[in-house]
Design a protein around this motif. Structure first.
Motif, PDB file in Angstrom:
ATOM      1  N   MET A   1       0.851  -1.201   0.000  1.00  0.00           N
ATOM      2  CA  MET A   1       0.000   0.000   0.000  1.00  0.00           C
ATOM      3  C   MET A   1       0.882   1.244   0.000  1.00  0.00           C
ATOM      4  O   MET A   1       1.851   1.341   0.748  1.00  0.00           O
ATOM      5  N   ALA A   2       0.578   2.198  -0.836  1.00  0.00           N
ATOM      6  CA  ALA A   2       1.395   3.407  -0.965  1.00  0.00           C
ATOM      7  C   ALA A   2       1.222   4.304   0.251  1.00  0.00           C
ATOM      8  O   ALA A   2       0.126   4.449   0.789  1.00  0.00           O
ATOM      9  N   ALA A   3       2.343   4.906   0.682  1.00  0.00           N
ATOM     10  CA  ALA A   3       2.305   5.853   1.802  1.00  0.00           C
ATOM     11  C   ALA A   3       1.730   7.177   1.329  1.00  0.00           C
ATOM     12  O   ALA A   3       2.033   7.626   0.225  1.00  0.00           O
ATOM     13  N   LYS A   4       0.873   7.785   2.147  1.00  0.00           N
ATOM     14  CA  LYS A   4       0.207   9.022   1.752  1.00  0.00           C
ATOM     15  C   LYS A   4       0.711  10.247   2.497  1.00  0.00           C
ATOM     16  O   LYS A   4       0.390  11.369   2.139  1.00  0.00           O
ATOM     17  N   ASP A   5       1.473  10.034   3.551  1.00  0.00           N
ATOM     18  CA  ASP A   5       1.906  11.146   4.379  1.00  0.00           C
ATOM     19  C   ASP A   5       3.304  10.848   4.915  1.00  0.00           C
ATOM     20  O   ASP A   5       3.467   9.992   5.774  1.00  0.00           O
ATOM     21  N   PHE A   6       4.305  11.534   4.395  1.00  0.00           N
ATOM     22  CA  PHE A   6       5.670  11.321   4.864  1.00  0.00           C
ATOM     23  C   PHE A   6       6.530  12.534   4.559  1.00  0.00           C
ATOM     24  O   PHE A   6       6.148  13.420   3.787  1.00  0.00           O
ATOM     25  N   ILE A   7       7.701  12.559   5.172  1.00  0.00           N
ATOM     26  CA  ILE A   7       8.675  13.633   4.974  1.00  0.00           C
ATOM     27  C   ILE A   7       9.932  13.014   4.383  1.00  0.00           C
ATOM     28  O   ILE A   7      10.324  11.913   4.767  1.00  0.00           O
ATOM     29  N   VAL A   8      10.562  13.724   3.455  1.00  0.00           N
ATOM     30  CA  VAL A   8      11.778  13.233   2.805  1.00  0.00           C
ATOM     31  C   VAL A   8      12.918  14.215   3.077  1.00  0.00           C
ATOM     32  O   VAL A   8      12.747  15.421   2.940  1.00  0.00           O
ATOM     33  N   ALA A   9      14.051  13.691   3.486  1.00  0.00           N
ATOM     34  CA  ALA A   9      15.243  14.513   3.747  1.00  0.00           C
ATOM     35  C   ALA A   9      16.441  13.920   3.021  1.00  0.00           C
ATOM     36  O   ALA A   9      16.539  12.697   2.863  1.00  0.00           O
ATOM     37  N   ILE A  10      17.335  14.797   2.574  1.00  0.00           N
ATOM     38  CA  ILE A  10      18.533  14.362   1.854  1.00  0.00           C
ATOM     39  C   ILE A  10      19.753  15.035   2.462  1.00  0.00           C
ATOM     40  O   ILE A  10      19.776  16.249   2.671  1.00  0.00           O
ATOM     41  N   GLU A  11      20.778  14.222   2.739  1.00  0.00           N
ATOM     42  CA  GLU A  11      22.055  14.731   3.228  1.00  0.00           C
ATOM     43  C   GLU A  11      23.121  14.472   2.172  1.00  0.00           C
ATOM     44  O   GLU A  11      23.287  13.340   1.717  1.00  0.00           O
ATOM     45  N   LEU A  70       8.383   3.622  -1.930  1.00  0.00           N
ATOM     46  CA  LEU A  70       7.194   4.175  -1.293  1.00  0.00           C
ATOM     47  C   LEU A  70       5.950   4.035  -2.160  1.00  0.00           C
ATOM     48  O   LEU A  70       4.832   4.185  -1.663  1.00  0.00           O
ATOM     49  N   LYS A  71       6.179   3.798  -3.473  1.00  0.00           N
ATOM     50  CA  LYS A  71       5.072   3.715  -4.446  1.00  0.00           C
ATOM     51  C   LYS A  71       4.241   4.999  -4.443  1.00  0.00           C
ATOM     52  O   LYS A  71       3.032   4.990  -4.671  1.00  0.00           O
ATOM     53  N   GLY A 382       3.124  12.863  -2.828  1.00  0.00           N
ATOM     54  CA  GLY A 382       2.257  13.288  -3.918  1.00  0.00           C
ATOM     55  C   GLY A 382       1.258  12.191  -4.252  1.00  0.00           C
ATOM     56  O   GLY A 382       0.729  11.506  -3.377  1.00  0.00           O
ATOM     57  N   GLY A 383       1.054  11.966  -5.534  1.00  0.00           N
ATOM     58  CA  GLY A 383       0.114  10.944  -5.963  1.00  0.00           C
ATOM     59  C   GLY A 383       0.755   9.570  -6.037  1.00  0.00           C
ATOM     60  O   GLY A 383       1.966   9.411  -5.932  1.00  0.00           O
ATOM     61  N   ASP A 384      -0.094   8.545  -6.207  1.00  0.00           N
ATOM     62  CA  ASP A 384       0.394   7.176  -6.324  1.00  0.00           C
ATOM     63  C   ASP A 384       1.151   6.990  -7.626  1.00  0.00           C
ATOM     64  O   ASP A 384       0.900   7.673  -8.618  1.00  0.00           O
ATOM     65  N   VAL A 385       2.086   6.038  -7.589  1.00  0.00           N
ATOM     66  CA  VAL A 385       2.807   5.646  -8.797  1.00  0.00           C
ATOM     67  C   VAL A 385       2.196   4.352  -9.304  1.00  0.00           C
ATOM     68  O   VAL A 385       2.061   3.378  -8.549  1.00  0.00           O
ATOM     69  N   ALA A 386       1.812   4.341 -10.579  1.00  0.00           N
ATOM     70  CA  ALA A 386       1.193   3.144 -11.152  1.00  0.00           C
ATOM     71  C   ALA A 386       2.177   1.991 -11.120  1.00  0.00           C
ATOM     72  O   ALA A 386       3.340   2.132 -11.486  1.00  0.00           O
ATOM     73  N   GLU A 387       1.707   0.822 -10.682  1.00  0.00           N
ATOM     74  CA  GLU A 387       2.580  -0.342 -10.578  1.00  0.00           C
ATOM     75  C   GLU A 387       3.052  -0.767 -11.957  1.00  0.00           C
ATOM     76  O   GLU A 387       2.271  -0.964 -12.876  1.00  0.00           O
ATOM     77  N   GLY A 388       4.357  -0.887 -12.088  1.00  0.00           N
ATOM     78  CA  GLY A 388       4.939  -1.285 -13.372  1.00  0.00           C
ATOM     79  C   GLY A 388       5.032  -0.159 -14.373  1.00  0.00           C
ATOM     80  O   GLY A 388       5.493  -0.343 -15.483  1.00  0.00           O
ATOM     81  N   GLY A 389       4.574   1.043 -13.961  1.00  0.00           N
ATOM     82  CA  GLY A 389       4.611   2.171 -14.893  1.00  0.00           C
ATOM     83  C   GLY A 389       5.750   3.108 -14.599  1.00  0.00           C
ATOM     84  O   GLY A 389       6.704   2.765 -13.894  1.00  0.00           O
ATOM     85  N   ASP A 390       5.655   4.302 -15.157  1.00  0.00           N
ATOM     86  CA  ASP A 390       6.682   5.322 -14.971  1.00  0.00           C
ATOM     87  C   ASP A 390       6.707   5.745 -13.511  1.00  0.00           C
ATOM     88  O   ASP A 390       5.680   6.073 -12.912  1.00  0.00           O
ATOM     89  N   LYS A 396       2.011  15.025 -10.464  1.00  0.00           N
ATOM     90  CA  LYS A 396       3.227  15.840 -10.455  1.00  0.00           C
ATOM     91  C   LYS A 396       3.058  17.017  -9.512  1.00  0.00           C
ATOM     92  O   LYS A 396       1.955  17.507  -9.271  1.00  0.00           O
ATOM     93  N   ALA A 397       4.172  17.485  -9.007  1.00  0.00           N
ATOM     94  CA  ALA A 397       4.129  18.692  -8.188  1.00  0.00           C
ATOM     95  C   ALA A 397       3.781  19.870  -9.072  1.00  0.00           C
ATOM     96  O   ALA A 397       4.258  19.986 -10.196  1.00  0.00           O
ATOM     97  N   THR A 398       2.914  20.721  -8.588  1.00  0.00           N
ATOM     98  CA  THR A 398       2.487  21.862  -9.395  1.00  0.00           C
ATOM     99  C   THR A 398       3.494  22.993  -9.330  1.00  0.00           C
ATOM    100  O   THR A 398       3.397  23.950 -10.078  1.00  0.00           O
ATOM    101  N   GLN A 399       4.482  22.881  -8.448  1.00  0.00           N
ATOM    102  CA  GLN A 399       5.482  23.927  -8.317  1.00  0.00           C
ATOM    103  C   GLN A 399       6.715  23.568  -9.126  1.00  0.00           C
ATOM    104  O   GLN A 399       6.978  22.410  -9.405  1.00  0.00           O
ATOM    105  N   THR A 400       7.433  24.564  -9.497  1.00  0.00           N
ATOM    106  CA  THR A 400       8.696  24.333 -10.173  1.00  0.00           C
ATOM    107  C   THR A 400       9.799  24.409  -9.136  1.00  0.00           C
ATOM    108  O   THR A 400       9.620  24.985  -8.063  1.00  0.00           O
ATOM    109  N   PRO A 401      10.980  23.819  -9.412  1.00  0.00           N
ATOM    110  CA  PRO A 401      12.038  23.772  -8.409  1.00  0.00           C
ATOM    111  C   PRO A 401      12.348  25.134  -7.815  1.00  0.00           C
ATOM    112  O   PRO A 401      12.550  26.106  -8.527  1.00  0.00           O
ATOM    113  N   GLY A 402      12.383  25.144  -6.491  1.00  0.00           N
ATOM    114  CA  GLY A 402      12.781  26.360  -5.791  1.00  0.00           C
ATOM    115  C   GLY A 402      11.715  27.423  -5.712  1.00  0.00           C
ATOM    116  O   GLY A 402      11.973  28.528  -5.290  1.00  0.00           O
TER     117      GLY A 402
END
Length: 482
Positions: A1-11, A70-71, A382-390, A396-402
């Motif tokens: 089952m895809a996660a719907k609420d999470f935070i992502v951090a990168i170091e 995370l799907k 964001g939204g779910d990722v189709a299984e076996g798809g792209d 998609k995020a409606t914002q552009t980077p930054g």
């Protein structure tokens, strides 16, 4: 089952880049959902990005792998900013006031904004930590409401080279990844491993990484000093490799035989440590190589602690990072710094639940990225990722980077430890430019109005006008008498 609420951090570390996704619980604990690590030694050196394209590709790979695990589409990430070029510089901003002026919050904000708008050659202000305010001759943490004739703000400005700062932002822009917020990695780390008592009573946090060692000094819950030295545990590995072996083998020897301190009486001069099937090295020589380089790291790190705080570190020294795992590391620091209270922070103070034991190894290497994860407060799912798809075929995020923030924050509105993104800085600069132009326009209008009034006053007081007014008044007087 895809996660719907999470935070992502990168170091972005010198030896590896780590991406982590987790969900915060109501009790303050964090459930780690996924961890991805990529080697970064070929394009990040001393914590600084040197190859934008390779870094962007690595970031894309991490996001792709996290998305697959995370799907769920990832709309934005939290990022830690660190590296060799970061350093703290003290600055003072003062204002002379009329006698017995009561200090207001607006006056304090004016000092903060003036400090954040300081310009340094080739350097960028990432953050500013308020120290104390001098109200006349007294030091105060909060001067609001106190009467004085002079107000002085003391700040510790955290600087980084502009080129490195722009490269970091460019990497995420090239990768097409939205940055929810940038945090100063050393401060995020401090928030995650230091106790309230240590920050209040005074302590030195020393993070021994692969290529760099970061020193942060706290007293009275205030960051007093921050410095990064270009030495780390990888330097020990390179010294061992000078025995004519590959660095990979040298790293294995360091982990297996390395010791930060060995009593001279305990050294077995006849003991030989195997390098490979045909060669070996004397135990004493190996110990001298390891301890020699580590001694240099300790002395340079301790030199960064300002002398005025040497006897104020009642909370002692807190060690963390991969380099803090070496055997007898506390004894080595105690011998060189003469500080008896030393603690090794193997993990963060938060309660962390990992999906598997390997992902949550308590060795200090993940403390910074866990600190970044703990500071995040915006949903990155964001939204779910189709299984076996792209992998990026979901919503998609409606914002552009930054471009997450519609309204640029003013310097005093930026939370401590938070670094404005390049786009946000541009928005703030544009807002400041418009404000300056409006102030200049109002000032020109004010001067024009003053000149008009002055001209009218000159005409009214000219001899001709005075004579005409006298004749007019004289005529009125005659009429009145008749």
């Amino acid at each position: 089952m895809a996660a719907k609420d999470f935070i992502v951090a990168i170091e972005l570390g010198s030896s590896k880049m780590t991406g982590i996704a987790g969900r915060k619980n109501l009790d303050g604990s964090i459930n780690v959902l996924a961890v991805v690590k990529e080697d970064s030694s070929s394009f990040i050196r001393k914590g600084v990005v040197y190859n934008i394209d390779k870094t962007a590709l690595c970031l894309t790979n991490i996001i792709s792998k996290l998305t697959s695990l995370l799907k769920t589409e990832i709309t934005q990430v939290y990022v830690g900013v660190g590296g060799q070029s970061i350093r703290g510089v003290r600055n003072v901003i003062s204002r002379d006031l009329p006698a017995d002026t009561k200090v207001t919050q607006e006056m304090v904000i004016d000092l903060m904004d003036a400090n954040r708008n300081m310009k340094y050659p080739d350097m960028e202000i990432l953050d500013a930590a308020a120290q104390e305010y001098r109200v006349d001759s007294q030091l105060q943490v909060d001067p609001v409401g106190i009467q004085c004739s002079r107000l002085e703000g003391n700040y510790l400005n955290i600087l980084e080279r502009k080129a490195f700062y722009k490269n970091l932002n460019k990497c995420f822009e090239t990768a097409g990844i939205n940055v929810a917020e940038m945090f100063l990695a050393p401060l995020a780390l401090a928030d995650s491993v230091l106790t309230e008592g240590e920050r209040r009573s005074g302590c030195a946090l020393i993070d021994i990484g692969a290529d760099t060692t970061t020193v942060s000094v706290f007293t009275k819950n205030i960051l007093r000093h921050l410095a990064v030295i270009p030495l780390g545990s990888a330097n020990i590995t390179k010294d061992i490799a000078s025995l004519q072996m590959e660095e990979e083998e040298a790293e294995k020897m360091k982990l297996k035989y390395g010791c930060a301190y060995t009593d001279n009486a305990e050294i077995d001069n006849s003991l030989m440590l195997p390098i490979d099937s045909e060669r070996s090295v004397e135990s004493r020589k190996f110990i001298e190589i390891v301890e020699g380089r580590l001694e240099e790291i300790i002395e340079n790190a301790w030199y960064q602690v300002p002398a005025e705080y040497n006897d104020k570190l009642l909370g002692g020294i807190i060690l963390t990072g991969g380099g803090s795992n070496m055997k007898n590391i506390e004894r080595a620091f105690m011998n060189h710094t003469h500080v008896e209270k030393i603690r090794v922070a193997k993990t963060v103070t938060h309660t962390i639940h990992f999906p598997n034991p390997d992902a949550g190894a308590k060795n200090g290497t993940m403390n910074t990225v866990l600190g970044l994860l703990a500071k995040g407060d915006i949903n990155c799912a964001g939204g779910d990722v189709a299984e076996g798809g792209d992998l990026f075929g979901g919503t998609k995020a409606t914002q552009t980077p930054g471009e997450q923030r519609v309204k640029a924050r003013q310097p005093h509105e930026i939370p401590p430890g938070t670094v404005p993104t390049e786009a946000e800085k541009q928005q703030a600069e544009e807002a400041a430019r418009l404000k300056r132009e409006e102030e200049e326009r109002l000032e020109l209008e004010r001067k024009a109005e003053e000149e008009r009034k002055a001209e009218e006053e000159r005409k009214r007081n000219s001899p001709l006008n005075k004579g005409l007014r006298w004749l007019k008044d004289f005529g009125k007087k005659l009429v009145a008498e008749e």
